[in-house]
Write an enzyme that holds these catalytic residues in place. Structure first.
Site, PDB file in Angstrom:
ATOM      1  N   GLN A 128      -4.915  -1.488   9.274  1.00 27.12           N
ATOM      2  CA  GLN A 128      -4.463  -2.392   8.602  1.00 27.12           C
ATOM      3  C   GLN A 128      -5.367  -3.221   9.707  1.00 27.12           C
ATOM      4  O   GLN A 128      -5.046  -3.915  11.009  1.00 27.12           O
ATOM      5  CB  GLN A 128      -3.291  -3.124   8.980  1.00 27.12           C
ATOM      6  CG  GLN A 128      -3.047  -4.014   7.781  1.00 27.12           C
ATOM      7  CD  GLN A 128      -3.342  -4.342   6.801  1.00 27.12           C
ATOM      8  OE1 GLN A 128      -3.864  -3.162   6.073  1.00 27.12           O
ATOM      9  NE2 GLN A 128      -4.294  -5.101   6.256  1.00 27.12           N
TER      10      GLN A 128
ATOM     11  N   LYS B 296       0.938  -1.361  -0.249  1.00 23.80           N
ATOM     12  CA  LYS B 296      -0.117   0.249  -0.300  1.00 23.80           C
ATOM     13  C   LYS B 296       1.105   1.276  -0.175  1.00 23.80           C
ATOM     14  O   LYS B 296       0.234   2.254  -0.726  1.00 23.80           O
ATOM     15  CB  LYS B 296      -0.895  -0.110   1.040  1.00 23.80           C
ATOM     16  CG  LYS B 296      -1.809  -1.515   1.450  1.00 23.80           C
ATOM     17  CD  LYS B 296      -2.623  -1.430   2.008  1.00 23.80           C
ATOM     18  CE  LYS B 296      -4.189  -2.405   1.615  1.00 23.80           C
ATOM     19  NZ  LYS B 296      -4.919  -2.484   3.361  1.00 23.80           N
TER      20      LYS B 296
ATOM     21  N   ASP C  56     -10.728   3.613   4.119  1.00 24.79           N
ATOM     22  CA  ASP C  56     -11.901   2.051   3.887  1.00 24.79           C
ATOM     23  C   ASP C  56     -13.084   1.946   3.907  1.00 24.79           C
ATOM     24  O   ASP C  56     -14.167   0.763   3.462  1.00 24.79           O
ATOM     25  CB  ASP C  56     -11.289   1.050   5.313  1.00 24.79           C
ATOM     26  CG  ASP C  56     -10.446   0.526   4.942  1.00 24.79           C
ATOM     27  OD1 ASP C  56      -9.538   0.046   3.758  1.00 24.79           O
ATOM     28  OD2 ASP C  56      -9.322  -0.069   5.790  1.00 24.79           O
TER      29      ASP C  56
END
Ligand code: NDP
Length: 301
Positions: free
Chosen positions: A99, A55, A122
């Site tokens: 995460q 990422k 997200d």
């Protein structure tokens, strides 16, 4: 019947990332913000470390700023919440991604709710989930957003199509169903309690599989000519002749060899939905930066 068209998610994601890079450059030329993405990793989970590294690399490649926060496994919830609070207030950070999974003892729901919804790239915050459910614009979870982009690319207008989403998780199944509903599909959500699952699947013109069960969707579950999006990423023992003992490979939730003979189009695993997730994270970061600064998202070249 001829074999299904293979949907090349890797190539689509590369084009999307190149387009985003151009848009980021355009924004900088107009003295707009340089989008910044902060990724928070707690603990040493090897898979998470790989995700976070890729990422970060993709963010920099797109011309954005990448901020990595690595915290030890022993981090407590209060410390993690304090980091998020700092990132919420940092003007250089436009996207915050924590995460998952988080170590035991940390309430992932509380952590997600602590993220400023404007920076929730997200799309997991209840505020953004609620907006999606209401059909309002907002930040949308990356994997289902990537699936929708692929479907639109293959099928064009999705209006009126019969879609089945297999799986109802908050990160894939539910938001996927909301996006398809927003695209005017007739949507069925199937899960572990669904009766006559095979019959439900056979009716679908669009089948999105997100169950986490290798090869569960067999060829005879698929309506001939249907478009199949396989979200599953499952690591299984490799069993091809000549494979070394202990070798593994990635497979989806769909039995690809069978499905490719029946479907009209299908995503492979790997190389289908997977690469779209990171590309959509960058897409969301650009959109978050523009929204926070009240500037329009630059037109793609
Ligand atoms: P979850 O485990 O959170 O959800 C799985 C869903 O599948 C649940 O709704 C469950 O039903 C349903 N299910 C499980 N078994 C069956 C069954 N036998 N019959 C019918 N339904 C069943 O998984 P995720 O949504 O997080 O992930 C799904 C897959 O997608 C995984 O392989 C994951 O690795 C992959 N993934 C891929 C991503 C990518 O970037 N390509 C990103 C995220 C996930 P119930 O609710 O009733 O328990």
């Amino acid at each position: 019947m001829s074999q299904a068209r293979i949907i090349d998610g890797k190539a689509f994601a590369e084009r999307l990332r190149a387009r985003l890079k151009g848009q980021v450059e355009d924004l900088a030329r107009r003295h707009g913000p340089v989008p910044g993405l902060a990724v928070v990793l707690v603990g040493e989970d090897p898979a998470s470390q790989v995700y976070v590294r890729s990422k970060g690399r993709a963010t920099v490649e797109a011309g954005m700023r990448s901020f990595e926060h690595r915290l030890p496994e022993s981090t407590d919830q209060a410390t993690l919440l304090a980091v998020i609070d700092r990132l919420n207030r940092d003007p250089e950070v436009h996207g915050i991604l924590v995460q998952l999974p988080l170590p035991r003892g940390i309430d992932a729901g509380a952590v997600i709710e602590a993220i400023d919804p404007a920076k929730d790239v997200d799309g997991f915050h209840p505020y953004n989930a609620g907006r999606l459910a209401l059909g309002l614009p907002g930040l949308v979870p990356c994997t289902p957003l990537g699936c929708l982009m692929l479907l639109r690319d293959v099928l064009g207008d999705l209006s009126g199509r019969r879609a089945l989403v297999l799986g109802r998780s908050t990160i894939v199944g539910r938001p996927m169903a909301q996006l398809l509903l927003g695209a005017d599909c007739t949507v069925t959500i199937a899960h572990s309690r669904t009766r006559d699952l095979v019959e439900e699947c056979r009716r679908a013109e669009i089948l999105v599989a997100a169950v986490g069960r290798p090869g569960m969707v067999r060829g005879d579950w698929i309506r001939p000519g249907a478009t199949v999006i396989d979200v599953g990423i499952n690591r299984v023992a490799a069993k091809e002749p000549g494979d070394e003992p202990g070798k593994t490979r990635l497979v989806g939730d769909v039995d690809f060899a069978e499905a490719v003979e029946v479907a009209g189009a299908i995503t492979p695993v790997p190389g289908g939905v997977g690469p779209m997730t990171i590309a959509c994270l960058l897409h969301n970061t650009l959109h978050a930066a523009c929204a926070i600064h009240g500037v329009p998202v630059p037109e793609a070249a």
